[in-house]
Motif scaffolding. Structure first.
Motif, PDB file in Angstrom:
ATOM      1  N   LYS A   1     -23.006  -2.457  14.780  1.00 29.97           N
ATOM      2  CA  LYS A   1     -21.688  -2.064  14.288  1.00 29.97           C
ATOM      3  C   LYS A   1     -21.801  -0.853  13.376  1.00 29.97           C
ATOM      4  CE  LYS A   1     -17.709  -4.048  11.842  1.00 29.97           C
ATOM      5  NZ  LYS A   1     -17.142  -5.281  11.253  1.00 29.97           N
ATOM      6  N   LYS A   2     -20.800   0.035  13.449  1.00 33.05           N
ATOM      7  CA  LYS A   2     -20.716   1.167  12.529  1.00 33.05           C
ATOM      8  C   LYS A   2     -19.538   0.931  11.593  1.00 33.05           C
ATOM      9  CE  LYS A   2     -22.702   4.677  15.604  1.00 33.05           C
ATOM     10  NZ  LYS A   2     -22.446   5.937  16.321  1.00 33.05           N
TER      11      LYS A   2
ATOM     12  N   ASP B   1     -20.567   9.673   6.281  1.00 37.21           N
ATOM     13  CA  ASP B   1     -20.713   8.528   5.380  1.00 37.21           C
ATOM     14  C   ASP B   1     -20.436   7.233   6.135  1.00 37.21           C
ATOM     15  OD1 ASP B   1     -21.295  10.237   3.363  1.00 37.21           O
ATOM     16  OD2 ASP B   1     -19.319  10.180   2.444  1.00 37.21           O
ATOM     17  N   VAL B   2     -21.215   6.997   7.172  1.00 39.76           N
ATOM     18  CA  VAL B   2     -21.026   5.816   8.013  1.00 39.76           C
ATOM     19  C   VAL B   2     -22.292   4.963   7.955  1.00 39.76           C
ATOM     20  CG1 VAL B   2     -20.666   4.997  10.372  1.00 39.76           C
ATOM     21  CG2 VAL B   2     -19.398   6.979   9.548  1.00 39.76           C
ATOM     22  N   ALA B   3     -22.099   3.671   7.752  1.00 38.22           N
ATOM     23  CA  ALA B   3     -23.242   2.743   7.710  1.00 38.22           C
ATOM     24  C   ALA B   3     -23.466   2.159   9.103  1.00 38.22           C
ATOM     25  CB  ALA B   3     -22.960   1.623   6.714  1.00 38.22           C
TER      26      ALA B   3
ATOM     27  N   TYR C   1     -15.976  -9.460   5.801  1.00 39.54           N
ATOM     28  CA  TYR C   1     -15.400  -8.231   6.343  1.00 39.54           C
ATOM     29  C   TYR C   1     -16.334  -7.484   7.291  1.00 39.54           C
ATOM     30  CZ  TYR C   1     -11.514  -8.691   3.091  1.00 39.54           C
ATOM     31  OH  TYR C   1     -10.396  -9.129   2.425  1.00 39.54           O
ATOM     32  N   LEU C   2     -17.644  -7.705   7.148  1.00 44.02           N
ATOM     33  CA  LEU C   2     -18.591  -6.945   7.962  1.00 44.02           C
ATOM     34  C   LEU C   2     -19.518  -7.860   8.754  1.00 44.02           C
ATOM     35  CD1 LEU C   2     -19.194  -4.114   5.375  1.00 44.02           C
ATOM     36  CD2 LEU C   2     -18.048  -3.876   7.570  1.00 44.02           C
ATOM     37  N   GLU C   3     -20.645  -8.281   8.154  1.00 44.39           N
ATOM     38  CA  GLU C   3     -21.549  -9.197   8.865  1.00 44.39           C
ATOM     39  C   GLU C   3     -22.544  -9.802   7.874  1.00 44.39           C
ATOM     40  OE1 GLU C   3     -25.076  -6.685  10.861  1.00 44.39           O
ATOM     41  OE2 GLU C   3     -23.104  -6.074  11.571  1.00 44.39           O
ATOM     42  N   PRO C   4     -23.187 -10.924   8.252  1.00 48.42           N
ATOM     43  CA  PRO C   4     -24.142 -11.591   7.345  1.00 48.42           C
ATOM     44  C   PRO C   4     -25.518 -10.917   7.354  1.00 48.42           C
ATOM     45  CG  PRO C   4     -23.929 -12.826   9.376  1.00 48.42           C
ATOM     46  CD  PRO C   4     -22.939 -11.695   9.473  1.00 48.42           C
TER      47      PRO C   4
END
Length: 436
Positions: free
Chosen positions: A347-348, A339-341, A406-409
């Motif tokens: 980036k993972k 369950d990894v995006a 928290y992640l990216e745009p």
């Protein structure tokens, strides 16, 4: 005469009395005695399968094994072949316990345990439930689970529920009308505890919150709630304890193994070190020190019918720095390895990161009851949700801002309001799925 639950196990060939005695004996070992026990069991189970299991012998054929760390890591792909090809000598369909995994990892398979090993599984459950004053022979369980929909399967499950002293609340339909019916049962039955899928019991708690009801006021006999099979977030635990009026205990297990970790009375997620040996490994299959995140790999110390030796369950986790071999503590269960995006930047991110960020925003006012997230493309995500009213533009913008932070745009989100969310055949709700 044996109590009904123990008697039903005994009649089916599971020596529960002997298993109970063995588990108590292991639990009473001193630290020094336990280290000897663990090494003896690890050595014995490997030797047994090398001598009696052609499948495991073939798996090790290409390996040079001088110590435990040289043993190969067994994964679910290895096990997707007919069960008969994986059984040890002397075991057939007539003298084992067999079942199928839920498929929550995306890789279901049929597994087996010898009957003594399966009896130990139940002894382990009885021992840990006993920490909270529960007795599987006497305590009445409100069970929030799925159930077979075919006629014969349904009747079998009803009979098992009768023997196990439990009343089943089927979780496929959790509309307010159905939950009203659930509540009526709590008003008329003396349940000792709730047990079941986290998401289903959380949804019931939200229903109680809306009605301003504390369940223990309706059902004073309730002692505790045990949630399993799905992630329990801290906010949900607070909600459950408030609306149910009892302590909430977090359980982590796998049908092919045993109960893996169970929250003890001190609030620690204590790993089962009586029938299992749990390791945290890095990407090169090297054991990591306590406190570091890695793949959860488990050895069943007693299963002679089928080898589960250094078996990668498919989850990521961390063992607490204060762990010992005799008392490992699961500090954190991070989610499934599959369950990894994978994001456009390379980036993972664990899928539950999206779920957690989104959850903190859209469940704030109690409007959204449940939601799931699906990654459809490398930069595209679909959020399906059940709510009283549609998400506002402001809420959607807050989610997008949090994701950027928290992640990216430049990630695209589609929000789809549903009447109900689809659960799997057993009633579980998969919180994050990636199609990439």
């Amino acid at each position: 005469m044996l109590p009904l639950f123990d008697l039903s196990l005994r009649l089916n060939g599971y020596p529960i009395q002997e298993a109970d005695a063995e588990l108590r004996k292991i639990a009473a070992l001193s630290a020094k005695e336990y280290l000897l026990f663990l090494e003896e069991r690890k050595t014995a189970i490997v030797a047994y399968h090398l001598e009696n299991n052609a499948f495991y012998k073939e798996l090790l054929a290409a390996s040079t094994v001088k110590n435990w760390a040289d043993l190969p890591v067994l994964n679910k792909t290895n096990l997707q072949k007919p069960l008969a090809e994986r059984l040890s000598k002397g075991f057939t369909s007539t003298n084992i316990y067999s079942n199928k995994t839920s498929g929550s990892s995306g890789e279901p398979f049929v597994f087996a345990k010898d009957k003594y090993c399966h009896a130990l599984t139940w002894a382990s459950n009885k021992y840990r439930f006993g920490w909270f004053g529960l007795d599987l022979n006497q305590s009445y369980q409100a069970r929030f689970y799925g159930r077979p929909l075919d006629f014969i399967g349904h009747k079998k499950e009803r009979f098992k529920d009768l023997l196990s002293h439990r009343f089943r609340f089927a979780v496929f339909d959790l509309s307010d009308v159905v939950l009203e019916g659930f509540l009526a049962h709590f008003a008329t039955k003396k349940f000792d505890y709730l047990n079941g899928y986290t998401s289903s019991i959380v949804l019931f708690a939200k229903f109680l919150q809306k009605k301003n009801i504390v369940l223990k006021d309706i059902c004073p006999s309730l002692k505790v709630c045990i949630v399993t099979s799905e992630m329990l977030f801290e906010g949900d635990k607070i909600l459950l304890e408030k609306q149910l009026g009892v302590a909430v205990i977090n359980e982590y297990g796998a049908s092919e193994l045993d109960l893996i970790a169970f929250e003890n009375p001190e609030g620690e997620w204590q790993v089962n070190a009586e029938t299992l040996f749990v390791e945290i490994l890095d990407s090169n299959n090297v054991a990591l020190p306590y406190g570091q995140e890695g793949r959860i790999v488990i050895t069943s110390l007693y299963n002679k019918a089928h080898p589960f030796i250094r078996y990668e369950i498919g989850d990521l986790g961390i063992l607490d720095e204060k762990s010992t071999l005799q008392k490992p503590i699961l500090k954190k269960l991070i989610g499934r390895t599959n369950d990894v995006a994978l994001l456009p930047s390379g980036k993972k991110a664990p899928g539950l990161t999206f779920y957690y960020i989104t959850k903190t925003i859209i469940e704030d006012d109690g409007n959204v009851k449940e939601f799931v997230i699906k990654q459809t493309k490398i930069d595209a995500f679909e959020i399906k949700y059940v709510s009283d009213s549609k998400l506002t533009v402001d809420q959607i913008q807050q989610i997008e801002k949090a994701i950027i932070l928290y992640l990216e745009p430049n990630l695209q989100f589609t929000f789809i309001r549903e009447k109900t969310l689809k659960r799997n055949k057993r009633g579980k709700l998969k919180q994050f799925t990636s199609l990439v």
